[in-house]
Structures are given as C-alpha cells and as structure tokens.
Enzyme design. Structure first.
Site, PDB file in Angstrom:
ATOM      1  CB  ILE A   1      -1.024   0.031   1.175  1.00 49.23           C
ATOM      2  CG1 ILE A   1      -2.082   0.977   1.097  1.00 49.23           C
ATOM      3  CG2 ILE A   1      -0.275   0.160   2.643  1.00 49.23           C
ATOM      4  CD1 ILE A   1      -2.919   1.136  -0.324  1.00 49.23           C
TER       5      ILE A   1
ATOM      6  CD  GLU B   1      -8.686  -5.903   5.414  1.00 49.26           C
ATOM      7  OE1 GLU B   1      -8.054  -6.422   6.423  1.00 49.26           O
ATOM      8  OE2 GLU B   1      -8.820  -5.865   4.056  1.00 49.26           O
TER       9      GLU B   1
ATOM     10  N   GLY C   1      -5.717  -7.220   0.880  1.00 45.90           N
ATOM     11  CA  GLY C   1      -6.119  -6.123   1.779  1.00 45.90           C
ATOM     12  C   GLY C   1      -5.430  -5.109   1.712  1.00 45.90           C
ATOM     13  CD  GLU C   2      -0.767  -4.242   2.545  1.00 48.36           C
ATOM     14  OE1 GLU C   2       0.135  -3.642   1.834  1.00 48.36           O
ATOM     15  OE2 GLU C   2      -0.494  -5.027   3.452  1.00 48.36           O
ATOM     16  CB  ALA C   3      -6.381   0.503   1.110  1.00 48.76           C
TER      17      ALA C   3
END
Lengths: 337, 337
Positions: free
Chosen positions: B103, B161, B303-305
């Site tokens: 990210i 997240e 995940g992690e945007a």
C-alpha cells in the site's frame, strides 16, 4: 530490417526470441519474499514477471513508454457501415495533434509519449468486396512503417488505431481467419443503427466470398481485407518482439490486426497483453481465440489506444509493488507458520 | 459528530444526503459533447458522473485523495483460522510506517495520502463463538475513530484494513446477515490449508448459533461478530457520505464491514464503488448482494486497501478524460450524420 515480401514476415514469426527466462525466474523469486502472502497481488505479480521476461530485467522499468496510434482510411466506409462520416479520421488526427482527444489525456496521465502516424489518409484502401484492399506493396509499406515505429530504448509500447469503418475491417479479418459468420464478429462500432449493422454483415459476407481462395494465408488476408493502420500495428508488434519490448494491445481493431501474426505461429503474441476487453461485440470472442486474458473490462469502445493506455496504469502499479516493497527479512515480519 | 449509541447510527443511515443531481447532470451533458462517440469510454464516463454527484462538482477533482487503513486484532485468531501468526498485524503496521508494504508503493504512485490507524492491537476482540467480540462502547469507540478519519477537504477516500484472522470475521458477518451457511463465505484468506478452512467454517457456524438472537439487528451483529478495524471502516464510510466524499472500497473484509450499513437503508452505499473483486472466495457474492460492480478483477487478495488504491488510477483516468478532452465544437470534428 525491411520486409519486401509477405513470406519474410511469416519466416520471422516462426523463429522469434522466447524472452529471458532467467529474468522471469528472478522476478518470480522476488515476489515470493515480499511482505504479502505469496500470490496475493494476483495479476499484478504476474505482470511484473511478464515484464521481466520480455524486458530481460528482473527489476523491470516503465521509464519510457510509447503509445503508438496508427490511422487509416477505408474504401468500405462508402458502403454506409459507420455512424460517422469518413472525414472524421483526418479530423481526429488533427484533434490528436491539438491535444484534445481522450488518448492525449491518458498519455499525459501515464507519462507516456504519444506518437500518431496518419497513413495515406487521402488514399483510402479499396472496397474489399470487389478487390484487394491493398496490394502486397501497399500492405508492406504500412507494415514497415509500423515496424520502424518502436522507439529506441523503449520499455513498453501500447498500440491503437483510428479509422472510420475499421471495425468492419476487423470483423472481416476475424470472419475470414476464425470463421463463424459475420454476425459473430460485427458490432455497432461507433454506434451504427440496425440498418448499419446489417450492411456491415452483408459486406463482410461478400468480402469473404470474394476472397475465398486465399483464406488459408493469413498475411494475404491481412492485405486483401485489412487496412493500413492494421498492417502498421502488426509491424509495430513484431518489431517490439525483436527489440525486447512488451506490448499492450488496445481493443477489437488492434487485436484483429495481430490475429494474422498469431495464425503464423503459436507464440507470436507471448510478449503482448490485452489492455482491456472492449464493448465492441466481437472482442471478447477474439481474445478468447487468442488466449489473451484482458486486464480491464470497463465497457470502453473508443479505440485510439485508450484501453491500452488505461492499462499502462496497472503495469505501473505492478512495478511499484515489485520494485518498491520490502521483503519479510528486511521488514522483520514473520512469515507463514 | 459522535455516536453514543447504536440507534443513532441507524437513524442517520435512514436520512442520508442524496448527492448533487445538478452536478451529475452537468457532467453527463459534458460527456455527450466530448470528441468520442457517446458512451465509448464506458465506465470511465460513469465514474466521472458519479464523482460529480458525490463531490457536488461537474468537473470533479482528485487533488487530495486519502487512503485510510485500519488495523485490528481478533480473539478468534487463537482458533487456528489463519496461515500467519497474530503478531503479523503489529509487524505489518510497522511495515506500513517504514514504507515497505504494497500500500505504501500504491499510495506513492497515486499521489494519495496514506493514514494507518492501529486500533488497540494489544487488546484483541473476544472470541465471538462464546461472547460478543465487542460490547457496544467498544464498537462505538472504533466506529467514532473511523468517523473522524476523513480529512478536511478530501476529494476521495479509499478504505482498507489489516488484521490477522479478519477474513473469518468478514465471513461470519456475511453468514449472519446474508445467510447461506459459512461455506458460502469462508475462503482461504492469506492461504490456510484445508484444515484451517474447515476450522474457519466451524467457528463461524458456532458463532452464528451463539448469536442467533440478534441476527435481525445489523449493528448489534457488527459489534458481536465484527472487529474494531471493520467498525472504523463503517464509521469512515458513513462520515464520507455526510461530508460529500466519494469512497472506494477494498476487498472482502472492507466490503463486509459496510454490509451492516447497507442493511439499515437501501442507498447507504450509493457514494461507494468497489475498487476490485478479490480472489477471496466470498467477495464476488457479497458484491452481488450489495449490487456493487467492481472496477477491477485482478485476482488480488491482499487487503490493506491495495485493490482500492489500484482503482484510484482508474478514477484518475476517468477525470483526465472528463476534464481534459475537447468538445466536437472546440476541435472542429464532425458529429454523427
């Protein structure tokens, strides 16, 4: 390199470079140790490895990206197969020069260098229902122009086209080389009505019947039923392969332009990815026939390399992660139990 | 604004602002006169119009884009539902701070400002098979933190997240609120083996049975079976709506975090788009249930945007065209015959 007969292209397609397996393997190994579950970046990982193979670098780069757009005019436009008049081709080329088209904005956004080659717009190809669209010399001139268009030291080329009536040309090539009838491949292009679509199908069926004697020869089909901008795209894509430059293909017309190359040998398009799948009717089936899995599916159908240019952004994302992320060891993150 | 009971959230969801129809109509009208066949940029056109509606500007902008990532820890992690140990949550938060995660690279590429909120990582939620994961105050504290996280003057927020075991939490929320059984929603997350997947399904079924009395109340489900990072995401998304900020959602966990909001009123997520569809098993079905059509389908599942951040690039492409292209009149291009 300069091609003076069709057979030279066929011969080259049968002995193309295979890419750098060592660089691809090193890139794949790097993906395994970056701080993420293996495979969790999905196609972004595969794209980094693919770029590594064709650039011959385990840390690929996209510092110099070319967007090459080729424009041509078509005798078949006189048959009422497009929603727009044929003069729009030259007007849109002027719009490209002035910076007002979609592709100008996307080139600026991606940092790519846009080059537009308008190929003899004042001399449309012949109506391919009653003649060959181009004789062999005409085809080779456009092919060679495309072949010379890949800039020195380029990291990636995105290819596209502009040419009123060229979705009819693309559908004709697909019908000739893949079968299934014109209705399988003809779509609404820039937005023809039902009458226009019926005319597209009719001229394609006429053309396939007229050229039935050459359908087993992909390059003769490309000359007889293609267009100059399509010939140039094929030349550009083949040159990129020889020069170690990966390629992003745009939509239906661009993909149909490289279909003849794919019919000459199985691996001709291994250095290419489909930037997107277009909303134009035949594109999804054409990509499936070529085993190309598109990166984007956004209902775009503009051409002018707009889908390929948008997909450049995904390659940038892939390399940002590949080249910039920390490894588990560097970051002190626990790996799987 | 600060929420001190669950009912206040429900009440707000039933009277949300509807967006600026005038700006959306002006943007749609502009798309009709730009130098391209109408509709030919597909979803890029729709995205520009959607941004116009929720920013309240017919020429939307993406000058200030926020990527908000929330991290939490989960009691359920002790039940062997993840391929990675629970300490990876805090280690990955450190990796975010150091700039080594995916990210970070995507934030840099898009020019977005990344903010990571680690929420009480040293105090995991309770194992939700035998208790509520969070009591109401605990849930509201995280929700309010998310609600305060949308920066002033922000043009777009992408949410994501980090939290070991939170695909189990996400699947539990889906099972509780959408039904169909745990096997429909549980996937391999960061890569559990068959045994881990069986354990995931088992704990979800246990949890749904334990909490069977509250399944008709989406916010109580969010507290009882959710997580702090999910609560914060819901708060962030609701705040964005109130502040006129469009939202890109990330993957399965992020989407499950806003599912309770969508169960409170039909239009709660109208200011949101799904950045991508994840490879995590339940995401496609969850998006379908929410009538969200993802922008990207790249097999990502980090995940992690990361998926939402990649989709920011598509919004930039949409606005580059929308704001930068010439009209037919400006460019002197002939329109349809």
């Amino acid at each position: 390199m300069q091609f003076s007969k069709l057979d030279d292209i066929g011969a080259l397609c049968r002995e193309l470079p295979k890419g750098d397996s060592r660089a691809a393997e090193a890139a794949a190994a790097r993906q395994q140790v970056l701080t993420k579950p293996p495979g969790s970046l999905g196609r972004l990982e595969q794209l980094a490895i693919w770029l590594a193979r064709w650039q011959g670098r385990d840390r690929p780069r996209l510092d110099r990206v070319a967007i090459n757009v080729f424009a041509g005019n078509h005798g078949i436009a006189a048959r009422g197969v497009s929603a727009y008049p044929a003069e729009v081709t030259v007007q849109m080329v002027a719009n490209f020069s002035a910076g007002g088209a979609a592709i100008n904005q996307l080139a600026k956004l991606t940092g790519a260098k846009l080059a537009v080659e308008a190929i003899e717009l004042s001399r449309p190809t012949r109506d391919f229902t009653t003649a060959v669209a181009m004789d062999e010399d005409d085809f080779l001139r456009a092919f060679n122009l495309g072949f010379r268009s890949v800039p020195e030291g380029c990291d990636l080329v995105a290819v596209g086209e502009m040419g009123i009536a060229n979705t009819t040309v693309a559908a004709a090539l697909c019908t000739a080389l893949l079968g299934g009838g014109a209705a399988r491949w003809a779509g609404r292009g820039t937005g023809v009505d039902d009458g226009g679509l019926a005319r597209k199908c009719a001229v394609i069926e006429e053309a396939v019947a007229f050229h039935r004697g050459i359908l087993a020869d992909p390059l003769r089909v490309a000359a007889a039923m293609g267009g100059r901008e399509l010939a140039a795209i094929a030349g550009c894509v083949l040159a990129a392969r020889i020069r170690g430059v990966p390629v992003l293909l745009d939509g239906f017309v661009t993909t149909s332009a490289v279909l003849p190359l794919a019919r000459l040998a199985d691996d001709t398009l291994d250095h290419c990815r489909a930037g997107h799948v277009s909303a134009e009717a035949g594109h999804r089936a054409l990509l499936a026939a070529l085993k190309l899995d598109p990166l984007l599916d956004l209902g775009m159908r503009l051409g002018e390399a707009s889908g390929a240019a948008t997909a450049i952004l995904l390659l940038q994302a892939a390399l940002a992660c590949h080249n910039g992320m920390a490894s588990f060891a560097e970051a002190g993150v626990s790996n799987r139990e």
